[in-house]
Design a protein around this motif. Structure first.
Motif, PDB file in Angstrom:
ATOM      1  N   PRO A 140       0.795  -1.232   0.000  1.00 30.71           N
ATOM      2  CA  PRO A 140       0.000   0.000   0.000  1.00 30.71           C
ATOM      3  C   PRO A 140       0.826   1.281   0.000  1.00 30.71           C
ATOM      4  O   PRO A 140       0.449   2.264  -0.636  1.00 30.71           O
ATOM      5  N   LEU A 141       1.967   1.284   0.699  1.00 29.81           N
ATOM      6  CA  LEU A 141       2.754   2.515   0.789  1.00 29.81           C
ATOM      7  C   LEU A 141       3.379   2.899  -0.543  1.00 29.81           C
ATOM      8  O   LEU A 141       3.555   4.090  -0.839  1.00 29.81           O
ATOM      9  N   ALA A 142       3.696   1.906  -1.360  1.00 33.19           N
ATOM     10  CA  ALA A 142       4.285   2.198  -2.665  1.00 33.19           C
ATOM     11  C   ALA A 142       3.211   2.331  -3.743  1.00 33.19           C
ATOM     12  O   ALA A 142       3.219   3.270  -4.541  1.00 33.19           O
ATOM     13  N   ALA A 143       2.265   1.384  -3.756  1.00 30.98           N
ATOM     14  CA  ALA A 143       1.282   1.359  -4.832  1.00 30.98           C
ATOM     15  C   ALA A 143       0.169   2.379  -4.636  1.00 30.98           C
ATOM     16  O   ALA A 143      -0.415   2.860  -5.614  1.00 30.98           O
ATOM     17  N   GLY A 144      -0.148   2.719  -3.376  1.00 31.15           N
ATOM     18  CA  GLY A 144      -1.234   3.668  -3.123  1.00 31.15           C
ATOM     19  C   GLY A 144      -1.006   5.029  -3.775  1.00 31.15           C
ATOM     20  O   GLY A 144      -1.834   5.496  -4.562  1.00 31.15           O
ATOM     21  N   PRO A 145       0.106   5.702  -3.460  1.00 31.21           N
ATOM     22  CA  PRO A 145       0.374   6.990  -4.112  1.00 31.21           C
ATOM     23  C   PRO A 145       0.480   6.877  -5.633  1.00 31.21           C
ATOM     24  O   PRO A 145       0.039   7.772  -6.359  1.00 31.21           O
ATOM     25  N   ALA A 146       1.064   5.770  -6.109  1.00 35.13           N
ATOM     26  CA  ALA A 146       1.156   5.580  -7.562  1.00 35.13           C
ATOM     27  C   ALA A 146      -0.228   5.489  -8.188  1.00 35.13           C
ATOM     28  O   ALA A 146      -0.484   6.054  -9.256  1.00 35.13           O
ATOM     29  N   ALA A 147      -1.153   4.781  -7.513  1.00 34.41           N
ATOM     30  CA  ALA A 147      -2.513   4.647  -8.043  1.00 34.41           C
ATOM     31  C   ALA A 147      -3.216   6.001  -8.082  1.00 34.41           C
ATOM     32  O   ALA A 147      -3.917   6.317  -9.052  1.00 34.41           O
ATOM     33  N   VAL A 148      -3.028   6.802  -7.039  1.00 30.42           N
ATOM     34  CA  VAL A 148      -3.648   8.135  -7.012  1.00 30.42           C
ATOM     35  C   VAL A 148      -3.109   9.002  -8.151  1.00 30.42           C
ATOM     36  O   VAL A 148      -3.865   9.668  -8.863  1.00 30.42           O
ATOM     37  N   ALA A 149      -1.795   8.983  -8.334  1.00 35.38           N
ATOM     38  CA  ALA A 149      -1.180   9.785  -9.401  1.00 35.38           C
ATOM     39  C   ALA A 149      -1.667   9.328 -10.772  1.00 35.38           C
ATOM     40  O   ALA A 149      -2.002  10.155 -11.639  1.00 35.38           O
ATOM     41  N   LEU A 150      -1.731   8.026 -10.970  1.00 32.95           N
ATOM     42  CA  LEU A 150      -2.190   7.501 -12.265  1.00 32.95           C
ATOM     43  C   LEU A 150      -3.666   7.814 -12.496  1.00 32.95           C
ATOM     44  O   LEU A 150      -4.075   8.098 -13.634  1.00 32.95           O
ATOM     45  N   LEU A 151      -4.461   7.783 -11.427  1.00 35.71           N
ATOM     46  CA  LEU A 151      -5.876   8.130 -11.569  1.00 35.71           C
ATOM     47  C   LEU A 151      -6.038   9.581 -12.004  1.00 35.71           C
ATOM     48  O   LEU A 151      -6.855   9.898 -12.887  1.00 35.71           O
ATOM     49  N   LEU A 152      -5.253  10.481 -11.410  1.00 35.95           N
ATOM     50  CA  LEU A 152      -5.324  11.896 -11.793  1.00 35.95           C
ATOM     51  C   LEU A 152      -4.893  12.090 -13.245  1.00 35.95           C
ATOM     52  O   LEU A 152      -5.509  12.872 -13.991  1.00 35.95           O
ATOM     53  N   LEU A 153      -3.852  11.375 -13.658  1.00 37.33           N
ATOM     54  CA  LEU A 153      -3.419  11.462 -15.055  1.00 37.33           C
ATOM     55  C   LEU A 153      -4.490  10.923 -15.995  1.00 37.33           C
ATOM     56  O   LEU A 153      -4.726  11.495 -17.077  1.00 37.33           O
ATOM     57  N   LEU A 154      -5.158   9.846 -15.596  1.00 30.12           N
ATOM     58  CA  LEU A 154      -6.204   9.280 -16.448  1.00 30.12           C
ATOM     59  C   LEU A 154      -7.400  10.218 -16.535  1.00 30.12           C
ATOM     60  O   LEU A 154      -8.002  10.359 -17.601  1.00 30.12           O
ATOM     61  N   VAL A 155      -7.743  10.871 -15.425  1.00 31.59           N
ATOM     62  CA  VAL A 155      -8.841  11.852 -15.446  1.00 31.59           C
ATOM     63  C   VAL A 155      -8.510  12.980 -16.414  1.00 31.59           C
ATOM     64  O   VAL A 155      -9.361  13.417 -17.200  1.00 31.59           O
ATOM     65  N   ALA A 156      -7.269  13.448 -16.366  1.00 38.06           N
ATOM     66  CA  ALA A 156      -6.857  14.502 -17.299  1.00 38.06           C
ATOM     67  C   ALA A 156      -6.942  14.008 -18.738  1.00 38.06           C
ATOM     68  O   ALA A 156      -7.350  14.754 -19.643  1.00 38.06           O
ATOM     69  N   ARG A 157      -6.565  12.750 -18.965  1.00 35.14           N
ATOM     70  CA  ARG A 157      -6.639  12.185 -20.313  1.00 35.14           C
ATOM     71  C   ARG A 157      -8.077  12.082 -20.789  1.00 35.14           C
ATOM     72  O   ARG A 157      -8.377  12.335 -21.969  1.00 35.14           O
ATOM     73  N   VAL A 158      -8.989  11.709 -19.890  1.00 27.86           N
ATOM     74  CA  VAL A 158     -10.409  11.615 -20.263  1.00 27.86           C
ATOM     75  C   VAL A 158     -10.925  12.981 -20.689  1.00 27.86           C
ATOM     76  O   VAL A 158     -11.693  13.094 -21.649  1.00 27.86           O
ATOM     77  N   ARG A 159     -10.491  14.025 -20.012  1.00 29.72           N
ATOM     78  CA  ARG A 159     -10.961  15.376 -20.358  1.00 29.72           C
ATOM     79  C   ARG A 159     -10.411  15.832 -21.707  1.00 29.72           C
ATOM     80  O   ARG A 159     -11.100  16.510 -22.469  1.00 29.72           O
ATOM     81  N   SER A 160      -9.172  15.443 -21.995  1.00 33.04           N
ATOM     82  CA  SER A 160      -8.584  15.869 -23.269  1.00 33.04           C
ATOM     83  C   SER A 160      -8.982  14.953 -24.422  1.00 33.04           C
ATOM     84  O   SER A 160      -8.931  15.352 -25.581  1.00 33.04           O
ATOM     85  N   ARG A 161      -9.364  13.711 -24.108  1.00 32.36           N
ATOM     86  CA  ARG A 161      -9.758  12.744 -25.141  1.00 32.36           C
ATOM     87  C   ARG A 161     -11.043  12.045 -24.682  1.00 32.36           C
ATOM     88  O   ARG A 161     -11.036  10.900 -24.238  1.00 32.36           O
ATOM     89  N   PRO A 162     -12.192  12.748 -24.773  1.00 36.58           N
ATOM     90  CA  PRO A 162     -13.440  12.207 -24.215  1.00 36.58           C
ATOM     91  C   PRO A 162     -13.937  10.929 -24.879  1.00 36.58           C
ATOM     92  O   PRO A 162     -14.771  10.229 -24.315  1.00 36.58           O
ATOM     93  N   ASP A 163     -13.428  10.599 -26.067  1.00 34.92           N
ATOM     94  CA  ASP A 163     -13.846   9.371 -26.741  1.00 34.92           C
ATOM     95  C   ASP A 163     -12.693   8.366 -26.770  1.00 34.92           C
ATOM     96  O   ASP A 163     -12.608   7.523 -27.658  1.00 34.92           O
TER      97      ASP A 163
END
Length: 404
Positions: free
Chosen positions: A219-242
């Motif tokens: 959890p200590l290593a993967a947790g922050p990585a998952a949060v960072a990747l989720l934020l990057l994916l959210v940004a990608r969804v906004r820039s590429r909605p399809d």
């Protein structure tokens, strides 16, 4: 709880003209659970054959779990962009290649790689089965097959290993390939061409799924990585909605509510499954062998009954379905945590199994129905990933809570 609308029928413009018969959907989906459950009683056989520890042999199960979570998300995107024939061809090829690696693997790393590749193919065929399930009844059969195979998997795996070999037991997911010709004959025409594949979005999704699978263990290593990747994916969804994760799916509150509830029900079910030996030993003095045989009843019952309950859910108010699933999901762990009598413990496990298997089917129907028809494939894939992640979290929670 967000209201999930009543959509008993999933037929859309992409529904095949000639439907695949319902039993073939069960054959297409169900054997995936062999990859998770069949190794349960033969880990020591694998360890001895390859001269490794039990922990090393168990990596095959971890690799399979990672593969089905990743494959579900990526191959659902393939279905949306290239259609069912492409999905079936890619999945069958991956399933076959992974099984060949398992059968021939001389060392553990090759076996682990084979399990991961095999899981990718199994996940794709399960996505195909769910996409072809165009009614609540047919979806219930597909998801119930996963639960039933999961319940009987350890026993079947042990029997196959005794009669043939442990490699044959690990090859059982290949049974899904028997349904591929039927799915190909009855499947829909290729999907219309879409925008080019969202490579970056698929990479971010793959990395996020991988991080989430690792979270319960690191959890200590993967947790922050998952949060960072989720934020990057959210940004990608906004820039590429399809893109790989369509905005129409990711931004749909009713879809996300269905995913969250399915995940929670799965966590409860798998946590109780892995806590069962400790609970029954502590309160009744049962051995692991006796526990394994007796637990066939509640989990097989839950899987079989779920097919009928998923079909019935199409005729019931969505609020009532959600309320019943929530009540079962809360009651099961409370009873298991406070009860000492074996009948009550088994009743809690039956309830958890029934709620998880029914929730997977009933909520999948609704999750697909609340998004635009053009994104149904991605929705089913992402919903299934949410449910499958409970396989990683439930056992880890059980182990933590049952530590002395």
């Amino acid at each position: 709880m967000t209201r999930l609308p009543h959509h008993p029928d999933l037929r859309t413009a992409t529904t095949p003209a000639r439907r695949v018969s319902t039993p073939w959907l069960a054959v297409l989906a169900g054997p995936l659970s062999f990859g998770i459950a069949a190794p349960a009683l033969i880990v020591d056989d694998v360890a001895r054959a390859l001269d490794v520890g039990a922990g090393g042999a168990a990596l095959t199960v971890t690799a399979f779990g990672w593969g089905i979570a990743l494959g579900t998300a990526l191959l659902a995107a393939l279905l949306a962009r290239r259609g069912l024939p492409a999905l079936l061809a890619a999945s069958a090829a991956l399933l076959s290649a992974g099984t060949v690696l398992i059968v021939l693997a001389p060392v553990l790393p090759v076996l682990v790689a084979g399990a991961a590749v095999q899981a990718l193919g199994s996940a794709g065929l399960t996505v195909a089965a769910m996409s072809l399930a165009d009614s609540a009844r047919r979806m219930g059969v597909a998801t119930a097959s996963l639960a039933v195979v999961g319940a009987t998997g350890p026993l079947v795996g042990a029997l196959v290993a005794d009669v043939l070999s442990w490699r044959a037991a690990l090859a059982l997911p290949l049974l899904s390939a028997l349904a591929v010709p039927a799915a190909r004959r009855g499947g829909a025409a290729p999907a219309p061409a879409r925008a080019r594949v969202d490579g970056l979005g698929m990479v971010l999704l793959a990395l996020l799924v991988t991080a989430l699978v690792v979270v319960p263990h690191r959890p200590l290593a993967a947790g922050p990585a998952a949060v960072a990747l989720l934020l990057l994916l959210v940004a990608r969804v906004r820039s590429r909605p399809d893109g790989a994760v369509p905005a129409a799916v990711a931004g749909n509150a009713r879809f996300l509510a269905a995913c969250a509830l399915a995940f929670a029900l799965g966590v409860v079910n798998f946590a109780l499954l892995y806590a069962a030996p400790d609970l029954l030993h502590r309160h009744a003095g049962w051995t692991s062998a006796r526990t394994g045989v007796v637990l066939l009843a509640p989990y097989l019952f839950g899987g079989l009954c779920s097919a009928f309950l998923v079909a019935a859910s199409a005729r019931v108010s969505p609020r009532a379905v959600v309320a019943a699933l929530l009540a079962a999901g809360v009651a099961a762990p409370l009873v298991a945590a406070t009860a000492t009598a074996v009948p009550l413990l088994l009743a809690a496990m039956t309830t958890a199994s029934l709620a998880a298997a029914t929730g997977q089917g009933a909520l999948a129907v609704r999750a697909a129905a609340v998004v635009p028809a053009a994104h149904r494939a991605e929705a089913l894939g992402l919903f299934t990933v949410a449910y499958l992640l409970s396989v990683a979290f439930g056992p880890a929670i059980a182990v933590t809570l049952t530590l002395p």
